[in-house]
Design a protein around this motif. Structure first.
Motif, PDB file in Angstrom:
ATOM      1  N   LEU A 102     -60.936 -18.928 -30.644  1.00  0.00           N
ATOM      2  CA  LEU A 102     -60.592 -20.244 -30.109  1.00  0.00           C
ATOM      3  C   LEU A 102     -61.759 -21.222 -30.132  1.00  0.00           C
TER       4      LEU A 102
ATOM      5  N   ALA B 132     -56.725 -12.824 -20.622  1.00  0.00           N
ATOM      6  CA  ALA B 132     -56.533 -14.056 -21.401  1.00  0.00           C
ATOM      7  C   ALA B 132     -57.576 -14.264 -22.489  1.00  0.00           C
ATOM      8  N   GLY B 133     -58.812 -13.797 -22.257  1.00  0.00           N
ATOM      9  CA  GLY B 133     -59.853 -14.074 -23.233  1.00  0.00           C
ATOM     10  C   GLY B 133     -61.090 -13.235 -23.032  1.00  0.00           C
TER      11      GLY B 133
ATOM     12  N   GLY C 266     -59.070 -15.366 -27.811  1.00  0.00           N
ATOM     13  CA  GLY C 266     -57.893 -15.394 -26.958  1.00  0.00           C
ATOM     14  C   GLY C 266     -56.742 -14.672 -27.620  1.00  0.00           C
TER      15      GLY C 266
ATOM     16  N   ASP D  81     -49.724 -20.579 -25.484  1.00  0.00           N
ATOM     17  CA  ASP D  81     -50.698 -21.269 -24.640  1.00  0.00           C
ATOM     18  C   ASP D  81     -52.135 -21.036 -25.099  1.00  0.00           C
ATOM     19  N   ALA D  82     -52.308 -20.341 -26.232  1.00  0.00           N
ATOM     20  CA  ALA D  82     -53.654 -20.108 -26.768  1.00  0.00           C
ATOM     21  C   ALA D  82     -53.690 -20.378 -28.273  1.00  0.00           C
ATOM     22  N   LYS D  83     -52.918 -21.369 -28.715  1.00  0.00           N
ATOM     23  CA  LYS D  83     -52.932 -21.683 -30.136  1.00  0.00           C
ATOM     24  C   LYS D  83     -54.248 -22.329 -30.548  1.00  0.00           C
ATOM     25  N   ASP D  84     -54.934 -22.956 -29.564  1.00  0.00           N
ATOM     26  CA  ASP D  84     -56.284 -23.475 -29.780  1.00  0.00           C
ATOM     27  C   ASP D  84     -56.969 -23.532 -28.415  1.00  0.00           C
ATOM     28  N   PHE D  85     -58.245 -23.884 -28.409  1.00  0.00           N
ATOM     29  CA  PHE D  85     -59.012 -23.813 -27.157  1.00  0.00           C
ATOM     30  C   PHE D  85     -58.515 -24.817 -26.124  1.00  0.00           C
TER      31      PHE D  85
ATOM     32  N   SER E 256     -55.520 -25.978 -25.728  1.00  0.00           N
ATOM     33  CA  SER E 256     -54.268 -25.463 -25.159  1.00  0.00           C
ATOM     34  C   SER E 256     -54.552 -24.368 -24.145  1.00  0.00           C
ATOM     35  N   PHE E 257     -55.511 -23.517 -24.475  1.00  0.00           N
ATOM     36  CA  PHE E 257     -55.884 -22.424 -23.578  1.00  0.00           C
ATOM     37  C   PHE E 257     -56.383 -22.980 -22.238  1.00  0.00           C
TER      38      PHE E 257
END
Length: 324
Positions: A220, A199-200, A129, A134-138, A140-141
């Motif tokens: 992530l 996003a990913g 990601g 909003d993508a500091k970890d999975f 959150s994503f």
């Protein structure tokens, strides 16, 4: 016994007696290792490392022959149609097991047209990601994706590729809608993840290593049964740990030969490939690509490939993809 039957019997006996002597001389000329993709990718790098390791021990050159085109079909068909004498081998991988579920007509049959030689190794599929809050970890994503006004974009490397099916599985298992955006490979897809345009993206660590090391993207989650004990991934959770069950996907690579290649030759190739994989220089080169080396017997590889083909037929049906 009639004279005709006697002559036939003696001819067959002579051929059987000569066969061991003929194969005992194998190999006496260069061996071709077909890679059905362009030079420069992870599969090409794996093939070249193995070819170099085998060349030194076998006394003949093992030459990598890149035959890209038609999503791997051109090179794979060439390998399937080659003489079954051990002088043509090929690399097959996870996309070859997926292809029958996505295409109604293929110019080869993975299980019918090849004799398995050995497994080479596996590599974890990583969900990458961007670097936003909003993508500091999975978790959150996924929380941000669920709350988004419109479906977030997930890049994939083309319809029916492993990155596409992994993304569709993620959507199915999570119940969250995503906008699936096709790209011409992982490199441009990950560049757009870094730029914040999508996003990913699911890819191997080898594909995202440079952007990950420079801090332009984040790993992530890994689509593996357990965490990956590599410095770049050791703190990255599995999808199952992050709450997404049933998305366990490892990229894999294997060596095959044309169907009906003599078993003595296949075993010789298997032993030489296994010896090459055990060489420190080959281990080092492939470990840098996050490849977990795994040799196998021919029979073990055949069972594995059959199970993979059956698995992806079921996955395609589950996520509603129709063969084209």
């Amino acid at each position: 016994m009639s004279p005709m039957h006697r002559r036939t019997f003696l001819s067959a006996a002579a051929l059987m007696a000569a066969a061991p002597r003929a194969w005992a001389a194998f190999p006496d000329r260069p061996i071709k290792l077909i890679v059905p993709w362009a030079a420069g990718g992870s599969t090409d790098a794996i093939a070249r490392a193995i070819a170099q390791g085998m060349s030194g021990a076998m006394g003949v050159s093992v030459v990598v022959d890149n035959r890209p085109g038609a999503a791997g079909q051109i090179g794979t068909e060439a390998a399937a149609r080659a003489a079954p004498d051990g002088y043509t081998t090929a690399i097959v991988e996870l996309p070859h097991a997926i292809a029958p579920a996505m295409m109604t007509r293929l110019p080869y049959d993975l299980l019918r047209d090849f004799t398995p030689v050995t497994m080479i190794g596996t590599s974890p599929l990583v969900f990458f990601g961007g670097t936003g809050a909003d993508a500091k970890d999975f978790r959150s994503f996924m929380k941000a994706a669920a709350a988004a006004a419109s479906p977030p974009a997930i890049a994939h490397s083309g319809a029916g590729t492993v990155s596409h099916l992994a993304a569709e599985l993620l959507a199915t298992r999570s119940g969250i809608r995503f906008n699936m955006v096709p790209y011409r490979g992982s490199a441009p897809a990950l560049n757009d993840v870094a730029a914040g345009l999508v996003a990913g993206h699911f890819a191997t660590l080898a594909s995202g290593a440079s952007l990950l090391a420079s801090g332009k993207i984040r790993a992530l989650a890994v689509a593996s049964p357990r965490r990956v004990p590599m410095p770049a991934l050791k703190d990255v959770p599995t999808l199952a740990e992050a709450g997404i069950k049933g998305v366990e996907i490892d990229q894999w690579w294997a060596m095959v030969a044309p169907a009906t290649t003599p078993l003595e030759v296949v075993e010789h190739l298997r032993k030489e490939a296994a010896a090459a994989l055990a060489q420190p220089v080959v281990k080092e080169r492939l470990s840098a690509l996050a490849v977990d080396l795994k040799s196998s017997s021919s029979g073990e590889l055949r069972s594995f490939m059959r199970a993979e083909a059956e698995r992806w037929q079921k996955v395609a049906k589950e996520i509603g993809l129709q063969p084209q």
